[in-house]
Motif scaffolding. Structure first.
Motif, PDB file in Angstrom:
ATOM      1  N   THR A  33      33.824  64.259  17.946  1.00 11.26           N
ATOM      2  CA  THR A  33      32.983  64.704  16.947  1.00 11.26           C
ATOM      3  C   THR A  33      33.129  66.174  17.089  1.00 11.26           C
ATOM      4  O   THR A  33      33.271  66.864  15.690  1.00 11.26           O
ATOM      5  CB  THR A  33      31.357  64.705  17.486  1.00 11.26           C
ATOM      6  OG1 THR A  33      31.235  63.055  17.252  1.00 11.26           O
ATOM      7  CG2 THR A  33      30.408  65.134  16.416  1.00 11.26           C
ATOM      8  N   THR A  38      32.593  64.559  12.735  1.00  7.47           N
ATOM      9  CA  THR A  38      31.878  63.182  12.573  1.00  7.47           C
ATOM     10  C   THR A  38      32.091  62.197  13.652  1.00  7.47           C
ATOM     11  O   THR A  38      32.867  62.421  14.658  1.00  7.47           O
ATOM     12  CB  THR A  38      32.345  62.390  11.195  1.00  7.47           C
ATOM     13  OG1 THR A  38      31.571  61.226  11.080  1.00  7.47           O
ATOM     14  CG2 THR A  38      33.969  61.970  11.453  1.00  7.47           C
ATOM     15  N   THR A  39      30.973  61.336  13.831  1.00  7.59           N
ATOM     16  CA  THR A  39      31.092  60.461  14.982  1.00  7.59           C
ATOM     17  C   THR A  39      32.217  59.359  14.913  1.00  7.59           C
ATOM     18  O   THR A  39      32.873  59.135  13.671  1.00  7.59           O
ATOM     19  CB  THR A  39      29.964  59.589  15.288  1.00  7.59           C
ATOM     20  OG1 THR A  39      29.714  58.663  13.868  1.00  7.59           O
ATOM     21  CG2 THR A  39      28.385  60.543  15.304  1.00  7.59           C
ATOM     22  N   ALA A  41      32.221  56.478  15.155  1.00  8.76           N
ATOM     23  CA  ALA A  41      31.854  55.174  14.297  1.00  8.76           C
ATOM     24  C   ALA A  41      31.819  55.399  12.936  1.00  8.76           C
ATOM     25  O   ALA A  41      32.388  54.599  12.138  1.00  8.76           O
ATOM     26  CB  ALA A  41      30.382  54.678  14.977  1.00  8.76           C
ATOM     27  N   ARG A  42      31.407  56.704  12.464  1.00  7.21           N
ATOM     28  CA  ARG A  42      31.457  57.086  11.069  1.00  7.21           C
ATOM     29  C   ARG A  42      32.741  57.163  10.448  1.00  7.21           C
ATOM     30  O   ARG A  42      33.201  56.834   9.463  1.00  7.21           O
ATOM     31  CB  ARG A  42      30.452  58.352  10.871  1.00  7.21           C
ATOM     32  CG  ARG A  42      29.237  58.086  10.922  1.00  7.21           C
ATOM     33  CD  ARG A  42      28.395  59.170  10.444  1.00  7.21           C
ATOM     34  NE  ARG A  42      27.050  59.074  10.628  1.00  7.21           N
ATOM     35  CZ  ARG A  42      25.931  59.849  11.013  1.00  7.21           C
ATOM     36  NH1 ARG A  42      26.522  60.960  11.475  1.00  7.21           N
ATOM     37  NH2 ARG A  42      24.754  59.518  11.243  1.00  7.21           N
ATOM     38  N   TRP A  43      33.563  57.790  11.345  1.00  6.47           N
ATOM     39  CA  TRP A  43      34.938  57.773  11.268  1.00  6.47           C
ATOM     40  C   TRP A  43      35.811  56.571  10.884  1.00  6.47           C
ATOM     41  O   TRP A  43      36.360  56.141   9.789  1.00  6.47           O
ATOM     42  CB  TRP A  43      35.590  58.666  11.987  1.00  6.47           C
ATOM     43  CG  TRP A  43      37.180  58.854  11.913  1.00  6.47           C
ATOM     44  CD1 TRP A  43      37.855  59.601  11.105  1.00  6.47           C
ATOM     45  CD2 TRP A  43      38.090  57.926  12.370  1.00  6.47           C
ATOM     46  NE1 TRP A  43      39.046  59.705  11.011  1.00  6.47           N
ATOM     47  CE2 TRP A  43      39.495  58.383  11.716  1.00  6.47           C
ATOM     48  CE3 TRP A  43      38.382  56.822  13.125  1.00  6.47           C
ATOM     49  CZ2 TRP A  43      40.691  57.916  12.135  1.00  6.47           C
ATOM     50  CZ3 TRP A  43      39.527  56.185  13.329  1.00  6.47           C
ATOM     51  CH2 TRP A  43      40.672  56.694  12.797  1.00  6.47           C
ATOM     52  N   VAL A  45      34.453  53.539  10.213  1.00  9.15           N
ATOM     53  CA  VAL A  45      33.846  53.063   8.807  1.00  9.15           C
ATOM     54  C   VAL A  45      34.647  53.726   7.487  1.00  9.15           C
ATOM     55  O   VAL A  45      35.060  52.941   6.560  1.00  9.15           O
ATOM     56  CB  VAL A  45      32.230  52.935   8.815  1.00  9.15           C
ATOM     57  CG1 VAL A  45      31.752  52.610   7.478  1.00  9.15           C
ATOM     58  CG2 VAL A  45      31.747  52.175   9.772  1.00  9.15           C
ATOM     59  N   ALA A  46      34.731  54.925   7.626  1.00 11.89           N
ATOM     60  CA  ALA A  46      35.027  55.550   6.524  1.00 11.89           C
ATOM     61  C   ALA A  46      36.676  55.432   6.375  1.00 11.89           C
ATOM     62  O   ALA A  46      37.356  54.940   5.238  1.00 11.89           O
ATOM     63  CB  ALA A  46      35.235  57.076   6.787  1.00 11.89           C
ATOM     64  N   GLN A  47      37.487  54.989   7.482  1.00 12.78           N
ATOM     65  CA  GLN A  47      39.001  54.468   7.498  1.00 12.78           C
ATOM     66  C   GLN A  47      38.991  53.117   6.904  1.00 12.78           C
ATOM     67  O   GLN A  47      39.821  52.783   6.154  1.00 12.78           O
ATOM     68  CB  GLN A  47      39.527  54.645   8.871  1.00 12.78           C
ATOM     69  CG  GLN A  47      39.571  56.163   9.456  1.00 12.78           C
ATOM     70  CD  GLN A  47      40.248  56.891   8.565  1.00 12.78           C
ATOM     71  OE1 GLN A  47      41.316  56.834   8.112  1.00 12.78           O
ATOM     72  NE2 GLN A  47      39.506  58.162   8.306  1.00 12.78           N
ATOM     73  N   HIS A  81      28.791  49.289   3.165  1.00 17.85           N
ATOM     74  CA  HIS A  81      29.526  50.150   3.568  1.00 17.85           C
ATOM     75  C   HIS A  81      30.381  50.990   2.160  1.00 17.85           C
ATOM     76  O   HIS A  81      30.169  51.920   2.135  1.00 17.85           O
ATOM     77  CB  HIS A  81      30.526  50.007   4.648  1.00 17.85           C
ATOM     78  CG  HIS A  81      29.825  49.832   6.009  1.00 17.85           C
ATOM     79  ND1 HIS A  81      29.087  50.568   6.365  1.00 17.85           N
ATOM     80  CD2 HIS A  81      29.823  48.675   6.695  1.00 17.85           C
ATOM     81  CE1 HIS A  81      28.465  50.165   7.624  1.00 17.85           C
ATOM     82  NE2 HIS A  81      28.993  48.830   7.729  1.00 17.85           N
ATOM     83  N   ARG A  84      27.955  52.595  -0.059  1.00 14.36           N
ATOM     84  CA  ARG A  84      27.157  53.757   0.538  1.00 14.36           C
ATOM     85  C   ARG A  84      28.185  54.800   0.319  1.00 14.36           C
ATOM     86  O   ARG A  84      27.948  55.981  -0.032  1.00 14.36           O
ATOM     87  CB  ARG A  84      26.711  53.460   1.733  1.00 14.36           C
ATOM     88  CG  ARG A  84      26.389  54.527   2.500  1.00 14.36           C
ATOM     89  CD  ARG A  84      25.750  54.287   3.996  1.00 14.36           C
ATOM     90  NE  ARG A  84      26.655  53.752   4.786  1.00 14.36           N
ATOM     91  CZ  ARG A  84      27.803  54.448   5.575  1.00 14.36           C
ATOM     92  NH1 ARG A  84      27.801  55.541   5.368  1.00 14.36           N
ATOM     93  NH2 ARG A  84      28.490  53.932   6.266  1.00 14.36           N
ATOM     94  N   ILE A  85      29.543  54.660   0.578  1.00 16.16           N
ATOM     95  CA  ILE A  85      30.433  55.780   0.798  1.00 16.16           C
ATOM     96  C   ILE A  85      31.205  56.023  -0.394  1.00 16.16           C
ATOM     97  O   ILE A  85      31.372  57.162  -0.832  1.00 16.16           O
ATOM     98  CB  ILE A  85      31.783  55.231   1.679  1.00 16.16           C
ATOM     99  CG1 ILE A  85      30.955  55.342   3.167  1.00 16.16           C
ATOM    100  CG2 ILE A  85      33.020  56.014   1.614  1.00 16.16           C
ATOM    101  CD1 ILE A  85      32.019  54.880   4.341  1.00 16.16           C
TER     102      ILE A  85
END
Length: 100
Positions: A33, A38-39, A41-43, A45-47, A81, A84-85
């Motif tokens: 982080t 970013t966390t 987990a968020r990273w 999901v973004a990937q 996801h 949302r993104i």
């Protein structure tokens, strides 16, 4: 991070990433982080969403196949996801950006 991107189809957790980095999960999450903003987990999901975008643009796989390849498991999770993104559904994104 490169390793995680190469294995997005796997059900990766923060503990998995920490183990790969030879770190305790809490220590790994804190350093991650600090380094990325970013966390983990968020990273992750973004990937996964970014990979889904690439595959949708290529237009060769079904949305179901893309969900599996990106580690979402189901089209529902991909859609949730992705919306949302990206702000649109995978199908609408494909219609707009698929290579002709």
């Amino acid at each position: 991070m490169d390793w995680a991107r190469a294995h997005l189809d796997r059900p990766l957790t923060v503990a998995d990433l920490a183990r790969r980095a030879r770190s305790a999960p809490r220590t790994f999450a804190r350093h991650f982080t600090e380094a990325t903003g970013t966390t983990p987990a968020r990273w992750l999901v973004a990937q996964r969403v970014a990979e889904a975008q690439r595959l949708l643009e290529a237009g060769e796989l079904s949305v179901e196949q893309i969900a599996g390849r990106c580690g979402f498991g189901t089209t529902t999770m991909l859609r949730r996801h992705f919306l949302r993104i990206v702000g649109t559904t995978p199908t609408a994104y494909r219609r707009t950006f698929a290579r002709a």
